[in-house]
Design a protein around this motif. Structure first.
Motif, PDB file in Angstrom:
ATOM      1  N   MET A 137      22.430  -4.797 -13.448  1.00 17.24           N
ATOM      2  CA  MET A 137      22.812  -4.335 -11.960  1.00 17.24           C
ATOM      3  C   MET A 137      21.486  -3.494 -11.480  1.00 17.24           C
ATOM      4  SD  MET A 137      26.025  -4.691 -11.091  1.00 17.24           S
ATOM      5  CE  MET A 137      26.633  -3.380  -9.909  1.00 17.24           C
ATOM      6  N   TYR A 138      20.672  -2.829 -12.361  1.00 14.64           N
ATOM      7  CA  TYR A 138      19.422  -2.100 -12.062  1.00 14.64           C
ATOM      8  C   TYR A 138      18.540  -3.267 -11.492  1.00 14.64           C
ATOM      9  CZ  TYR A 138      15.908   1.121 -11.015  1.00 14.64           C
ATOM     10  OH  TYR A 138      14.673   1.847 -10.396  1.00 14.64           O
ATOM     11  N   VAL A 139      18.055  -4.205 -12.303  1.00 18.62           N
ATOM     12  CA  VAL A 139      16.904  -5.135 -12.056  1.00 18.62           C
ATOM     13  C   VAL A 139      17.673  -6.221 -11.047  1.00 18.62           C
ATOM     14  CG1 VAL A 139      15.854  -4.858 -14.435  1.00 18.62           C
ATOM     15  CG2 VAL A 139      17.527  -6.817 -13.806  1.00 18.62           C
ATOM     16  N   ARG A 140      18.811  -6.352 -10.719  1.00 19.69           N
ATOM     17  CA  ARG A 140      18.993  -7.165  -9.626  1.00 19.69           C
ATOM     18  C   ARG A 140      19.164  -6.628  -8.380  1.00 19.69           C
ATOM     19  NH1 ARG A 140      23.386 -12.121 -10.847  1.00 19.69           N
ATOM     20  NH2 ARG A 140      22.640 -12.666 -13.248  1.00 19.69           N
ATOM     21  N   PHE A 141      19.836  -5.298  -8.341  1.00 19.98           N
ATOM     22  CA  PHE A 141      20.036  -4.691  -7.117  1.00 19.98           C
ATOM     23  C   PHE A 141      19.460  -3.304  -6.880  1.00 19.98           C
ATOM     24  CE2 PHE A 141      23.902  -7.146  -8.408  1.00 19.98           C
ATOM     25  CZ  PHE A 141      23.812  -8.385  -7.487  1.00 19.98           C
ATOM     26  N   PHE A 142      19.786  -2.538  -7.701  1.00 23.16           N
ATOM     27  CA  PHE A 142      19.581  -0.910  -7.582  1.00 23.16           C
ATOM     28  C   PHE A 142      17.952  -0.352  -7.293  1.00 23.16           C
ATOM     29  CE2 PHE A 142      23.991  -0.296  -9.657  1.00 23.16           C
ATOM     30  CZ  PHE A 142      24.425  -0.403  -8.382  1.00 23.16           C
ATOM     31  N   PHE A 143      17.458  -1.345  -8.061  1.00 20.31           N
ATOM     32  CA  PHE A 143      15.708  -1.063  -8.041  1.00 20.31           C
ATOM     33  C   PHE A 143      15.302  -1.112  -6.430  1.00 20.31           C
ATOM     34  CE2 PHE A 143      15.105  -5.472  -8.050  1.00 20.31           C
ATOM     35  CZ  PHE A 143      13.988  -5.583  -7.270  1.00 20.31           C
ATOM     36  N   ARG A 144      15.968  -1.879  -5.583  1.00 24.14           N
ATOM     37  CA  ARG A 144      15.437  -2.175  -4.234  1.00 24.14           C
ATOM     38  C   ARG A 144      15.855  -0.777  -3.390  1.00 24.14           C
ATOM     39  NH1 ARG A 144      13.733  -6.987  -3.829  1.00 24.14           N
ATOM     40  NH2 ARG A 144      14.901  -8.715  -5.209  1.00 24.14           N
ATOM     41  N   LEU A 145      16.734  -0.070  -4.001  1.00 22.83           N
ATOM     42  CA  LEU A 145      16.868   1.173  -3.295  1.00 22.83           C
ATOM     43  C   LEU A 145      15.883   2.354  -3.318  1.00 22.83           C
ATOM     44  CD1 LEU A 145      21.072   1.347  -3.705  1.00 22.83           C
ATOM     45  CD2 LEU A 145      19.720   0.306  -1.825  1.00 22.83           C
ATOM     46  N   HIS A 146      15.180   1.988  -4.264  1.00 25.48           N
ATOM     47  CA  HIS A 146      14.153   3.127  -4.674  1.00 25.48           C
ATOM     48  C   HIS A 146      12.761   2.675  -4.482  1.00 25.48           C
ATOM     49  CE1 HIS A 146      17.546   5.007  -6.546  1.00 25.48           C
ATOM     50  NE2 HIS A 146      17.850   3.854  -7.137  1.00 25.48           N
ATOM     51  N   SER A 147      12.615   1.387  -3.994  1.00 23.41           N
ATOM     52  CA  SER A 147      11.093   0.903  -3.842  1.00 23.41           C
ATOM     53  C   SER A 147      10.852   0.627  -2.258  1.00 23.41           C
ATOM     54  CB  SER A 147      10.659  -0.095  -4.737  1.00 23.41           C
ATOM     55  OG  SER A 147      11.706  -0.884  -4.759  1.00 23.41           O
ATOM     56  N   GLU A 183       9.323  -6.954 -17.039  1.00 24.15           N
ATOM     57  CA  GLU A 183       9.182  -7.963 -16.288  1.00 24.15           C
ATOM     58  C   GLU A 183       9.547  -8.156 -14.844  1.00 24.15           C
ATOM     59  OE1 GLU A 183      11.848 -10.911 -18.206  1.00 24.15           O
ATOM     60  OE2 GLU A 183      10.710 -11.071 -20.144  1.00 24.15           O
ATOM     61  N   HIS A 184      10.570  -7.174 -14.612  1.00 23.06           N
ATOM     62  CA  HIS A 184      10.807  -7.397 -13.125  1.00 23.06           C
ATOM     63  C   HIS A 184       9.883  -6.756 -12.092  1.00 23.06           C
ATOM     64  CE1 HIS A 184      12.604  -3.984 -10.496  1.00 23.06           C
ATOM     65  NE2 HIS A 184      12.099  -3.259 -11.289  1.00 23.06           N
ATOM     66  N   PHE A 185       8.859  -6.060 -12.673  1.00 19.22           N
ATOM     67  CA  PHE A 185       7.843  -5.676 -11.860  1.00 19.22           C
ATOM     68  C   PHE A 185       6.974  -7.146 -11.131  1.00 19.22           C
ATOM     69  CE2 PHE A 185       8.342  -1.718 -13.499  1.00 19.22           C
ATOM     70  CZ  PHE A 185       8.490  -0.696 -12.813  1.00 19.22           C
ATOM     71  N   THR A 186       7.213  -8.168 -11.590  1.00 24.35           N
ATOM     72  CA  THR A 186       6.547  -9.582 -11.266  1.00 24.35           C
ATOM     73  C   THR A 186       7.253  -9.803  -9.884  1.00 24.35           C
ATOM     74  OG1 THR A 186       8.079 -11.019 -12.560  1.00 24.35           O
ATOM     75  CG2 THR A 186       5.931 -10.413 -13.332  1.00 24.35           C
ATOM     76  N   TYR A 187       8.166  -9.336  -9.471  1.00 27.13           N
ATOM     77  CA  TYR A 187       8.831  -9.589  -8.212  1.00 27.13           C
ATOM     78  C   TYR A 187       9.503  -8.464  -7.535  1.00 27.13           C
ATOM     79  CZ  TYR A 187      13.356  -9.098 -10.751  1.00 27.13           C
ATOM     80  OH  TYR A 187      14.293  -8.695 -11.533  1.00 27.13           O
ATOM     81  N   SER A 188       8.860  -7.188  -7.850  1.00 25.89           N
ATOM     82  CA  SER A 188       9.350  -6.208  -7.310  1.00 25.89           C
ATOM     83  C   SER A 188       7.863  -5.386  -6.446  1.00 25.89           C
ATOM     84  CB  SER A 188       9.886  -5.118  -8.180  1.00 25.89           C
ATOM     85  OG  SER A 188       9.489  -3.648  -7.886  1.00 25.89           O
ATOM     86  N   SER A 189       8.135  -4.915  -5.447  1.00 23.97           N
ATOM     87  CA  SER A 189       6.825  -4.297  -4.699  1.00 23.97           C
ATOM     88  C   SER A 189       6.329  -3.243  -5.797  1.00 23.97           C
ATOM     89  CB  SER A 189       7.042  -3.775  -3.475  1.00 23.97           C
ATOM     90  OG  SER A 189       7.923  -2.682  -3.518  1.00 23.97           O
ATOM     91  N   ALA A 190       7.165  -2.675  -6.687  1.00 21.28           N
ATOM     92  CA  ALA A 190       6.670  -1.616  -7.546  1.00 21.28           C
ATOM     93  C   ALA A 190       5.430  -1.752  -8.613  1.00 21.28           C
ATOM     94  CB  ALA A 190       7.852  -0.916  -8.156  1.00 21.28           C
ATOM     95  N   LYS A 244       0.860  -1.273  -0.125  1.00 20.92           N
ATOM     96  CA  LYS A 244      -0.064  -0.073  -0.006  1.00 20.92           C
ATOM     97  C   LYS A 244       0.828   1.062  -0.038  1.00 20.92           C
ATOM     98  CE  LYS A 244      -3.909   1.850   2.670  1.00 20.92           C
ATOM     99  NZ  LYS A 244      -4.511   1.988   3.774  1.00 20.92           N
ATOM    100  N   ALA A 245       1.763   1.236   0.818  1.00 14.60           N
ATOM    101  CA  ALA A 245       2.711   2.528   0.931  1.00 14.60           C
ATOM    102  C   ALA A 245       3.520   2.778  -0.541  1.00 14.60           C
ATOM    103  CB  ALA A 245       3.983   2.024   2.032  1.00 14.60           C
ATOM    104  N   GLN A 246       3.831   1.593  -1.074  1.00 14.73           N
ATOM    105  CA  GLN A 246       4.760   1.691  -2.394  1.00 14.73           C
ATOM    106  C   GLN A 246       3.540   2.185  -3.446  1.00 14.73           C
ATOM    107  OE1 GLN A 246       7.918   1.613  -3.443  1.00 14.73           O
ATOM    108  NE2 GLN A 246       7.323   1.592  -5.758  1.00 14.73           N
TER     109      GLN A 246
END
Length: 529
Positions: free
Chosen positions: A396-406, A332-339, A97-99
């Protein structure tokens, strides 16, 4: 819901097979198998075994192993088959919800900018503009458009405010009993590791193990370790085994081998079809003008031109970020990201799903004032060929860095990193933690920007690359929180004397002389627990 290990394994296998079935590797393997039928050593009576042997000796089996390993590294472990898809993205409803509301806020800010400036989110470029952009593709930095009206969509401190306001609604009066003693800014009870667990996880960083980035280890003379480490590194590269490379870089990468080792871990080989894909993204940039282009332009101008290390890469930064903003494969990476990718609607068709378009086409351009640029810039030291640089950054972004922004509950997510940082300080440097808290200088207010940018722009480049070696080696961002705590420990004496947030910030303003590996080692392995 928990899965029994066997069921989990068969689901994982099924998912990996499904993911690889449509890939170019799959068609290459089929082609190779067909070619092998004409070879004299392939016998009809032992056809299956002979083809397997052929794929093994010709190196194709190793490529398949690396692809499987890459899938396992990126995707989360399988959920129960009955679990709804949003649980795969993020198991905690309040985090989802917060995301969601954070994304809405960003999109609202974008839309209001469009209205104010009276420009659309996206439009086709006139032909003469297309030609002009194509001609100056390799020197976009020479342009000086007036971007004074464009403002950053948000700054790290806005994001920190959102994280500070997160609460778990299951605890009515705020706190879980075991969490009452936590006095930091993050108020959600997530499980984070303590020093004994971190020591076990990062055992290769131990005091008696050779490391690149440590000049005076008593156990191993550095030049002896370095020569031997280079020899092993060359062997790992010759073997072309991603898993071995990942294990190897935990002790650091020799400078001359780093670009190839990182590419091997990320399973990036820059095939002709990858180069073609990059060219397609480029032509999309040439043809369409997005509002986000101006934001990228402004970010790069402000960041790169003010940074002695990065300004030489200005043109690369435009190319990579403009292409990234068009890359729909990242969705595709939105299937395993909270975003969830934000959608905007074609004018006049608001709310009609068939008129919805993802905006930007890849919505990962997170409008975070310059964190993006700072995650591309260090890679420019390693890769000089635009399509390869692009693929490395994207991976690098879809493995790691996206986690720093969601916003998520993942152990490498920014919420967990903030909590880990605060817990380490409060537990191991309680006097310092209380002192800073008393004078209104909550440590996280200072360290947040370091972590959200993975220390890029703060450490000297050679030190940053040694840190990122370990992110790749451990497939985790937790080391960012450990380093942030180690920096406070290192400057503790000076910090105990400050009496305001501004003074504390001044003590920690310049990290460019720090040596990452000794700091991490001392904090993890010499701290009394």
């Amino acid at each position: 819901a928990m899965l029994d290990p066997e069921r989990g394994l068969s689901l994982t296998i099924a998912r990996v097979v499904q993911r690889l079935q449509g890939s170019s590797l799959h068609s290459q393997l089929e082609r190779q198998a067909r070619v092998s039928l004409h070879k004299p050593e392939i016998k009809l009576e032992s056809l299956k075994e002979d083809i397997k042997d052929f794929l093994k000796t010709s190196g194709w089996e190793k490529k398949l192993q690396n692809a499987v390993y890459s899938e396992l590294n990126v995707f989360p472990s399988p959920c129960h088959p009955a679990a709804p898809p949003e649980h795969i993205k993020e198991p905690l409803a309040y985090m989802r919800k917060a995301q969601g509301s954070w994304e809405k806020r960003i999109l609202k800010s974008l839309n209001s900018m469009c209205t104010e400036l009276n420009i659309p989110l996206a439009q086709k470029r006139p032909v003469n503009e297309q030609k002009e952009l194509l001609n100056k593709w390799n020197e976009m930095g020479t342009d000086e458009p007036d971007l004074s009206l464009f403002r950053p969509v948000y700054a790290p401190k806005d994001f920190l405010e959102v994280l500070m306001n997160l609460r778990n609604p299951n605890y009515e009066n705020g706190e879980q009993p075991s969490f009452r003693n936590h006095l930091g800014l993050i108020r959600v009870p997530l499980k984070v590791k303590d020093i004994p667990e971190l020591k076990e996880d990062f055992s290769e960083l131990g005091l008696n193990i050779g490391q690149l980035g440590i000049d005076d280890s008593a156990q191993v003379p550095p030049e002896f370790f370095e020569n031997e480490h280079v020899r092993v590194g060359q062997k790992v590269l010759a073997e072309q085994d991603s898993a071995a490379a990942q294990q190897y870089v935990r002790q650091g990468c020799p400078t001359a081998l780093r670009a190839d080792l990182w590419a091997l871990i990320l399973n990036i080989s820059n095939q002709p079809e990858d180069i073609l894909y990059y060219e397609q993204l480029k032509s999309n940039v040439i043809q369409h003008d997005l509002l986000v282009d101006s934001l990228i332009y402004k970010d790069v101008k402000l960041t790169a031109s003010n940074d002695d290390y990065y300004f030489v890469f200005e043109d690369y930064l435009y190319q990579v970020l403009l292409c990234f903003s068009r890359d729909t494969s990242v969705l595709e990476h939105f299937t395993y990201s909270s975003a969830t990718p934000p959608k905007s609607y074609i004018r006049g068709k608001l709310g009609m799903e068939e008129y919805a378009v993802f905006y930007p086409p890849n919505v990962n351009y997170n409008f975070n004032y310059n964190s993006f640029i700072l995650s591309v810039a260090p890679l420019c030291f390693l890769y000089h060929e635009p399509s390869k640089l692009y693929q490395i950054f994207r991976e690098m972004y879809v493995r790691f860095f996206f986690r720093l922004h969601s916003i998520s509950s993942h152990p490498s997510g920014i919420v967990s990193l903030c909590l880990l940082f605060e817990t380490l300080l409060q537990t191991h440097l309680p006097q310092l933690f209380y002192h800073l808290r008393e004078i209104g200088a909550q440590p996280l207010r200072i360290s947040f920007k370091w972590m959200v940018r993975a220390f890029s722009g703060y450490l000297a480049t050679d030190q940053l690359l040694l840190l990122w070696d370990r992110i790749l080696g451990y497939n985790s961002l937790e080391i960012l929180a450990v380093l942030a705590a180690a920096v406070f420990a290192f400057r503790a004496v000076n910090l105990m004397e400050v009496t305001s947030l501004a003074a504390a910030e001044a003590v920690l303003a310049d990290l460019s002389t720090l040596k990452v590996m000794p700091l991490l080692q001392i904090f993890l392995f010499a701290t009394v627990t």
